[in-house]
Scaffold this motif. Sequence first.
Motif, mmCIF file in Angstrom:
data_model
loop_
_atom_site.group_PDB
_atom_site.id
_atom_site.type_symbol
_atom_site.label_atom_id
_atom_site.label_comp_id
_atom_site.label_asym_id
_atom_site.label_seq_id
_atom_site.Cartn_x
_atom_site.Cartn_y
_atom_site.Cartn_z
ATOM 1 N N LYS A 175 86.887 -57.491 -5.510
ATOM 2 C CA LYS A 175 85.780 -57.632 -6.463
ATOM 3 C C LYS A 175 85.495 -56.273 -7.083
ATOM 4 N N HIS A 176 85.190 -56.273 -8.358
ATOM 5 C CA HIS A 176 84.821 -55.028 -9.029
ATOM 6 C C HIS A 176 83.462 -55.184 -9.703
ATOM 7 N N GLY A 177 82.640 -54.155 -9.550
ATOM 8 C CA GLY A 177 81.359 -54.128 -10.244
ATOM 9 C C GLY A 177 80.429 -55.242 -9.785
ATOM 10 N N GLY A 178 79.307 -55.350 -10.454
ATOM 11 C CA GLY A 178 78.388 -56.443 -10.215
ATOM 12 C C GLY A 178 77.917 -56.569 -8.783
ATOM 13 N N PHE A 179 77.461 -55.475 -8.209
ATOM 14 C CA PHE A 179 76.945 -55.525 -6.844
ATOM 15 C C PHE A 179 75.638 -56.313 -6.812
ATOM 16 N N SER A 180 75.532 -57.191 -5.857
ATOM 17 C CA SER A 180 74.321 -58.001 -5.728
ATOM 18 C C SER A 180 73.245 -57.211 -4.989
ATOM 19 N N ASP A 181 72.028 -57.711 -5.058
ATOM 20 C CA ASP A 181 70.928 -57.075 -4.323
ATOM 21 C C ASP A 181 71.211 -57.065 -2.825
ATOM 22 N N GLU A 182 71.811 -58.136 -2.365
ATOM 23 C CA GLU A 182 72.129 -58.220 -0.941
ATOM 24 C C GLU A 182 73.159 -57.150 -0.562
ATOM 25 N N ASP A 227 73.591 -54.357 -2.159
ATOM 26 C CA ASP A 227 72.844 -53.090 -2.223
ATOM 27 C C ASP A 227 72.146 -52.822 -0.895
ATOM 28 N N ARG A 228 71.491 -53.865 -0.417
ATOM 29 C CA ARG A 228 70.705 -53.700 0.805
ATOM 30 C C ARG A 228 71.605 -53.333 1.982
ATOM 31 N N ILE A 229 72.734 -54.016 2.058
ATOM 32 C CA ILE A 229 73.663 -53.744 3.163
ATOM 33 C C ILE A 229 74.181 -52.310 3.082
ATOM 34 N N ILE A 230 74.549 -51.914 1.886
ATOM 35 C CA ILE A 230 75.091 -50.557 1.724
ATOM 36 C C ILE A 230 74.051 -49.513 2.109
ATOM 37 N N ILE A 231 72.846 -49.706 1.615
ATOM 38 C CA ILE A 231 71.787 -48.730 1.898
ATOM 39 C C ILE A 231 71.507 -48.657 3.396
ATOM 40 N N ASN A 232 71.383 -49.813 4.014
ATOM 41 C CA ASN A 232 71.076 -49.819 5.445
ATOM 42 C C ASN A 232 72.196 -49.180 6.262
ATOM 43 N N LEU A 233 73.427 -49.494 5.891
ATOM 44 C CA LEU A 233 74.531 -48.913 6.637
ATOM 45 C C LEU A 233 74.640 -47.415 6.391
ATOM 46 N N PHE A 234 74.374 -47.011 5.160
ATOM 47 C CA PHE A 234 74.431 -45.577 4.876
ATOM 48 C C PHE A 234 73.393 -44.835 5.701
ATOM 49 N N ILE A 235 72.204 -45.435 5.788
ATOM 50 C CA ILE A 235 71.146 -44.814 6.585
ATOM 51 C C ILE A 235 71.556 -44.738 8.049
ATOM 52 N N THR A 236 72.244 -45.765 8.498
ATOM 53 C CA THR A 236 72.602 -45.825 9.910
ATOM 54 C C THR A 236 73.798 -44.940 10.253
ATOM 55 N N ILE A 237 74.838 -45.009 9.428
ATOM 56 C CA ILE A 237 76.090 -44.339 9.814
ATOM 57 C C ILE A 237 76.538 -43.283 8.821
ATOM 58 N N GLY A 238 75.804 -43.143 7.721
ATOM 59 C CA GLY A 238 76.192 -42.127 6.749
ATOM 60 C C GLY A 238 77.325 -42.596 5.849
ATOM 61 N N SER A 239 78.084 -41.638 5.350
ATOM 62 C CA SER A 239 79.098 -41.949 4.344
ATOM 63 C C SER A 239 80.410 -42.402 4.970
ATOM 64 N N ARG A 240 80.317 -43.355 5.850
ATOM 65 C CA ARG A 240 81.532 -43.943 6.445
ATOM 66 C C ARG A 240 81.926 -45.128 5.581
ATOM 67 N N TRP A 241 82.504 -44.825 4.431
ATOM 68 C CA TRP A 241 82.693 -45.859 3.407
ATOM 69 C C TRP A 241 83.611 -46.977 3.864
ATOM 70 N N SER A 242 84.599 -46.653 4.651
ATOM 71 C CA SER A 242 85.524 -47.701 5.083
ATOM 72 C C SER A 242 84.826 -48.698 6.001
ATOM 73 N N ILE A 243 83.929 -48.193 6.827
ATOM 74 C CA ILE A 243 83.193 -49.085 7.723
ATOM 75 C C ILE A 243 82.218 -49.935 6.919
ATOM 76 N N ILE A 244 81.579 -49.293 5.949
ATOM 77 C CA ILE A 244 80.648 -50.031 5.095
ATOM 78 C C ILE A 244 81.407 -51.105 4.316
ATOM 79 N N ALA A 245 82.581 -50.729 3.813
ATOM 80 C CA ALA A 245 83.369 -51.683 3.033
ATOM 81 C C ALA A 245 83.796 -52.876 3.889
ATOM 82 N N ALA A 246 83.998 -52.623 5.171
ATOM 83 C CA ALA A 246 84.422 -53.707 6.058
ATOM 84 C C ALA A 246 83.360 -54.791 6.179
#
Length: 342
Positions: free
Chosen positions: A67-74, A76-95
């Motif tokens: 999927k490209h672009g068009g991130f949903s609010d949900e 967004d929420r997941i990304i923000i929460n995970l970033f707060i929890t684990i930082g810039s671990r993008w691969s884990i967030i992407a999983a």
Amino acid sequence: MGRAPCCDKANVKKGPWSPEEDSKLKDYIERFGTGGNWIALPQKVGLKRCGKSCRLRWLNYLRPNIKHGGFSDEEDRIIINLFITIGSRWSIIAAQLPGRTDNDIKNYWNTKLKKKLMGLIPNSHHRKQPVPRPPQPRTSSLPPPPMLFPSSYEIQSYQQQQHQLPLLSTYSPPLSKGWNFSYLNNNYLFTTDNSASASATTTTTTTSSSATTTVSSILSSGYEPLPVKDQDILDFGSDPGSCSNLDQQHQQPQATTMIKQEEGELQGQRDNNGQMMDAGFDFDQGIGIGHWAEKMNDCFGIDCDYLSSSGSGRSGMNWMMDHYAGGGNQLGVDQEKGLYYF
DNA sequence: AATTCGACCAACCGCGACCGA
DNA sequence: ATCGGTCGCGGTTGGTCGAAT
């Protein structure tokens, strides 16, 4: 000895992929797989590309269900929460986000989500390090730096003992560190650089006791006004109702972020619209402190009503102030609004 | 109309981790 | 245990495009 290159850089194509290259790579991998060796893959496919480049192209663009672009609010929420929890671990967030790649999330975070989280602060107002900070040696002509935020953190009594200063909503007494002084006047924090602090000392002392400081007198003393937006303030409160930093019209917290304490347990975070976003945080346990401490470096000040009172959450906050918010080098306090500038 | 600026995003780069010989 | 090759990750770069001037 340097690192061996992963491929012959002189003979590989770089830059954007053509549709033909995409087609070749996609067809090959769909038919034969990667073979577990990206380095050898380009030769098999017949591409003049580095193996790493092929891997990246496949993972980020060509593989199915991307999927490209068009991130949903949900999302967004997941990304923000995970970033707060684990930082810039993008691969884990992407999983946690099917169809999203780490690169996509990283780009989305860096270009949009971070700004959204930070309250859409315009660049001109977003100061990485808004106020000069130590270590700058004090000159001998300056008064000794006050011991800000001593162990008891009795801000008000300290102010009264040391300065006998009036507490005005439009004026912040110079609870400063000796090498710099600050004033809060309406929405401006006035500060000087170190070179101007010596001459400013007299002015500061004089005007602070009279409490008749004006903008022009401050400016003539070499102070540079820095606009303080509400969004520059990290707001620590219990709920919008008790938040001292409110949009009076909408009764919503205006701070960039607001940290909620709920019966000493789970702390939530509110976005700029006052919406609660779950975020694991516990002042007293120190959980999540690192993240917020980083935020304190990005914001201009904090709003923390309960800092000067007793209660749970205070020790963690004090710890954070000690370790991150300039190490007790706060520039000033607006006691009435409960704003501590550092 | 030309230029500048900023947002966006694909792609690159370098490093540490991992794994097999 | 060591070494070399590869993978995967996260930071950074650079090109493109649209908006603003």
